[in-house]
Design a protein around this motif. Structure first.
Motif, PDB file in Angstrom:
ATOM      1  N   HIS A  78      48.284-122.263 -15.558  1.00 51.90           N
ATOM      2  CA  HIS A  78      47.976-121.204 -16.522  1.00 51.90           C
ATOM      3  C   HIS A  78      47.745-119.891 -15.780  1.00 51.90           C
ATOM      4  O   HIS A  78      47.004-119.840 -14.794  1.00 51.90           O
ATOM      5  N   LEU A  79      48.392-118.819 -16.281  1.00 51.50           N
ATOM      6  CA  LEU A  79      48.261-117.495 -15.700  1.00 51.50           C
ATOM      7  C   LEU A  79      48.153-116.466 -16.819  1.00 51.50           C
ATOM      8  O   LEU A  79      48.358-116.791 -17.996  1.00 51.50           O
ATOM      9  N   ALA A  80      47.863-115.242 -16.445  1.00 51.40           N
ATOM     10  CA  ALA A  80      47.854-114.141 -17.406  1.00 51.40           C
ATOM     11  C   ALA A  80      48.375-112.895 -16.720  1.00 51.40           C
ATOM     12  O   ALA A  80      48.288-112.740 -15.489  1.00 51.40           O
ATOM     13  N   TYR A  81      48.938-112.003 -17.540  1.00 50.43           N
ATOM     14  CA  TYR A  81      49.414-110.721 -17.021  1.00 50.43           C
ATOM     15  C   TYR A  81      49.412-109.732 -18.181  1.00 50.43           C
ATOM     16  O   TYR A  81      50.055-109.978 -19.216  1.00 50.43           O
ATOM     17  N   CYS A  82      48.697-108.634 -18.041  1.00 48.40           N
ATOM     18  CA  CYS A  82      48.608-107.608 -19.100  1.00 48.40           C
ATOM     19  C   CYS A  82      48.308-108.225 -20.460  1.00 48.40           C
ATOM     20  O   CYS A  82      48.948-107.878 -21.474  1.00 48.40           O
ATOM     21  N   ASP A  83      47.404-109.153 -20.499  1.00 49.07           N
ATOM     22  CA  ASP A  83      46.948-109.819 -21.721  1.00 49.07           C
ATOM     23  C   ASP A  83      47.934-110.847 -22.278  1.00 49.07           C
ATOM     24  O   ASP A  83      47.616-111.517 -23.263  1.00 49.07           O
ATOM     25  N   ALA A  84      49.137-110.943 -21.711  1.00 48.72           N
ATOM     26  CA  ALA A  84      50.057-112.015 -22.115  1.00 48.72           C
ATOM     27  C   ALA A  84      49.632-113.309 -21.427  1.00 48.72           C
ATOM     28  O   ALA A  84      49.183-113.301 -20.273  1.00 48.72           O
ATOM     29  N   LYS A  85      49.763-114.424 -22.129  1.00 48.07           N
ATOM     30  CA  LYS A  85      49.402-115.736 -21.590  1.00 48.07           C
ATOM     31  C   LYS A  85      50.663-116.432 -21.102  1.00 48.07           C
ATOM     32  O   LYS A  85      51.669-116.491 -21.812  1.00 48.07           O
ATOM     33  N   ILE A  86      50.621-116.972 -19.892  1.00 51.68           N
ATOM     34  CA  ILE A  86      51.775-117.636 -19.288  1.00 51.68           C
ATOM     35  C   ILE A  86      51.379-119.046 -18.892  1.00 51.68           C
ATOM     36  O   ILE A  86      50.317-119.262 -18.296  1.00 51.68           O
ATOM     37  N   GLU A  87      52.223-120.015 -19.216  1.00 55.67           N
ATOM     38  CA  GLU A  87      52.029-121.401 -18.814  1.00 55.67           C
ATOM     39  C   GLU A  87      53.281-121.866 -18.083  1.00 55.67           C
ATOM     40  O   GLU A  87      54.392-121.751 -18.601  1.00 55.67           O
ATOM     41  N   LEU A  88      53.099-122.368 -16.871  1.00 57.14           N
ATOM     42  CA  LEU A  88      54.201-122.907 -16.094  1.00 57.14           C
ATOM     43  C   LEU A  88      54.111-124.430 -16.092  1.00 57.14           C
ATOM     44  O   LEU A  88      53.145-124.999 -15.583  1.00 57.14           O
ATOM     45  N   ILE A  89      55.110-125.089 -16.696  1.00 57.87           N
ATOM     46  CA  ILE A  89      55.206-126.549 -16.575  1.00 57.87           C
ATOM     47  C   ILE A  89      55.809-126.812 -15.210  1.00 57.87           C
ATOM     48  O   ILE A  89      56.977-126.500 -14.954  1.00 57.87           O
ATOM     49  N   ASP A  90      55.025-127.368 -14.322  1.00 60.52           N
ATOM     50  CA  ASP A  90      55.374-127.474 -12.901  1.00 60.52           C
ATOM     51  C   ASP A  90      56.270-128.686 -12.665  1.00 60.52           C
ATOM     52  O   ASP A  90      55.795-129.830 -12.613  1.00 60.52           O
ATOM     53  N   VAL A  91      57.581-128.449 -12.509  1.00 59.71           N
ATOM     54  CA  VAL A  91      58.567-129.534 -12.361  1.00 59.71           C
ATOM     55  C   VAL A  91      59.277-129.398 -11.017  1.00 59.71           C
ATOM     56  O   VAL A  91      60.071-128.472 -10.828  1.00 59.71           O
ATOM     57  N   PRO A  92      59.010-130.278 -10.044  1.00 61.07           N
ATOM     58  CA  PRO A  92      59.816-130.286  -8.821  1.00 61.07           C
ATOM     59  C   PRO A  92      61.295-130.431  -9.176  1.00 61.07           C
ATOM     60  O   PRO A  92      61.664-131.252 -10.009  1.00 61.07           O
ATOM     61  N   HIS A  93      62.143-129.622  -8.557  1.00 61.90           N
ATOM     62  CA  HIS A  93      63.521-129.472  -9.039  1.00 61.90           C
ATOM     63  C   HIS A  93      64.334-130.759  -9.005  1.00 61.90           C
ATOM     64  O   HIS A  93      65.269-130.919  -9.786  1.00 61.90           O
TER      65      HIS A  93
END
Length: 470
Positions: A78-93
């Motif tokens: 979970h991250l944030a940037y300028c009030d936008a919420k970002i979620e990275l589903i962490d998938v090894p390639h």
């Protein structure tokens, strides 16, 4: 998935599937910077990445408020940037199963947002793109309860970030049926776009730009059994049969990168060698062929049929039929046929009914995809005296070519001249290898082709005949 707070009225669930893409972070930054209300964005990324592509890359670009959780076996960053919420589903390639699998994984994270936007990980955007797409979608409510905005966006170049190929909105048009039975598309500028006051009807669906009510992310989820090709035509049909109406935006939303040269693709990693080492469970071609079979069965391509239960939630909807989509789109999957209006790229007309089978067939032209493949030795075997007298092989000496396709009655179906530049492009090692795409009368099926090679003076060097499908 943990309970999410109640979404705000104009909230947008943004879905981005990304595979080892250095443009992902620039795309996220541009998406957020050009949004009028970044605080209403919840951006979920299926982050398929190699070991040297780390979360620190995001921190260095200003993303913060980091935390991590584990959901259904996957780490969620979970991250944030300028009030936008970002979620990275962490998938090894090496654990990914393809683009559609990744998109399906994203859709499991939908949290009830008012709208949803599906993108790729290589885009740029116009100012206030978020209010623009909302206004366009809402302008269609008087004629559609479930509008869907989708198109191929014009091109940008990541090596020249300020350059934009076009500032004109584009619409998807028919290109061809592939040999595997997939309907493929291209784009062209929307005619009279500056004079239009609302989006226009479209036949097709773009996986790199689709904006709809949030429930679309639940109702028409991507089939994880698909790999890549077949994704867009299957979603177009499934959306239509679930009652969604397809539209192209009449104003520019953003740009998309098409060249692919800068980024590693799944098929570069998921190879025979990787499978032999035990790094992956399947070669990408195995997934691809299974996907083609699934697409043919879903849409009845070449008359293939499979029980609806086979597809479960990834099958057709119940609000409209496949036949109604075919009438609307002017395409027959069973016959690989297209109507003249489709070939002329006329806009579709809603509510058209498909006539009885005999009348329907007379309205169609057959879409052909003939792969021409001749080895250098084949040309040398059938070389003329002029070519034999030369020191180099006939294929190397050729400056132009012609290809003639015949039907079962030995009548000419199609003829094409190949100039020097195209001949160079079609030479692949010791092979001449390319596809011919053309239409013919529905009942006239290609059975053979003849390739002729010519020197700079137009003299015949070789003439080779090949049966199609032999």
């Amino acid at each position: 998935m943990a309970a999410l707070p109640a979404p705000q009225p104009d909230s947008i669930f943004v879905q981005i599937a990304s595979y080892r893409d250095s443009q992902l972070i620039p795309t996220l930054l541009d998406l957020i910077h050009h949004a009028k209300r970044p605080d209403l964005l919840r951006i979920v990324v299926c982050w398929q990445h190699a070991a040297d592509e780390t979360i620190a890359d995001f921190w260095r670009r200003g993303f913060g408020k980091w935390r991590k959780e584990r959901v259904d076996g996957w780490a969620i960053q979970h991250l944030a940037y300028c009030d936008a919420k970002i979620e990275l589903i962490d998938v090894p390639h090496l654990l990914t199963q393809g683009a559609c699998w990744a998109r399906n994984l994203l859709q499991q994270r939908y949290g009830g947002e008012r709208y949803t936007l599906q993108l790729d990980s290589h885009h740029r955007f116009v100012d206030a793109w978020d209010t623009l797409v909302i206004d366009m979608l809402e302008s269609l409510r008087d004629e559609s309860p479930k509008p869907l905005l989708t198109t191929y966006l014009p091109m940008y170049d990541p090596d020249n970030d300020d350059a934009r190929k076009s500032d004109e909105p584009r619409i998807m048009v028919y290109s061809r049926f592939s040999a595997e039975g997939v309907v493929l598309f291209r784009s062209q500028t929307l005619s009279d776009w500056s004079m239009r006051t609302r989006p226009v009807r479209s036949r097709f669906y773009s996986a790199h730009f689709a904006f709809a009510d949030g429930h679309f992310a639940e109702t028409v989820q991507h089939d994880p059994g698909y790999f890549f090709h077949g994704e867009e035509i299957s979603i177009a049909v499934r959306a239509f049969t679930h009652g969604y109406d397809l539209y192209s935006p009449h104003r520019l939303i953003g740009w998309h990168e098409y060249k692919r040269a800068y980024r590693v693709k799944m098929w570069n990693d998921h190879t025979h060698e990787a499978k032999t080492r035990g790094d992956i469970s399947e070669h990408w071609l195995e997934r691809n062929e299974r996907s083609f079979q699934r697409n043919r069965a879903l849409l009845g391509v070449d008359g293939e049929t499979t029980a609806a239960e086979h597809f479960g939630k990834y099958g057709l909807g119940a609000e409209r039929t496949l036949a109604e989509y075919e009438a609307y789109a002017g395409i027959s999957f069973a016959w690989r046929g297209v109507q003249p209006a489709v070939l002329k790229h006329d806009l579709p007309v809603p509510g058209v009914q498909r006539p009885d089978e005999a009348v329907w067939k007379t309205s169609l032209q057959r879409a052909n995809d003939v792969r021409v493949g001749v080895h250098q030795k084949g040309f040398d075997k059938h070389a003329t005296t002029l070519a034999i007298e030369q020191t180099s092989p006939a294929l190397s000496a050729a400056m132009s070519a012609s290809v003639t396709v015949y039907d079962s009655n030995e009548s000419v179906l199609h003829q094409e001249v190949i100039d020097t530049s195209h001949l160079l492009r079609y030479r692949k090692g010791e092979w001449l290898d390319f596809h011919l795409d053309f239409e013919s009368e529905l009942e006239r099926i290609p059975t053979a082709y003849v390739v002729e090679l010519f020197d700079q003076g137009g003299n015949l060097l070789s003439r080779v005949r090949r049966d199609i499908g032999a």
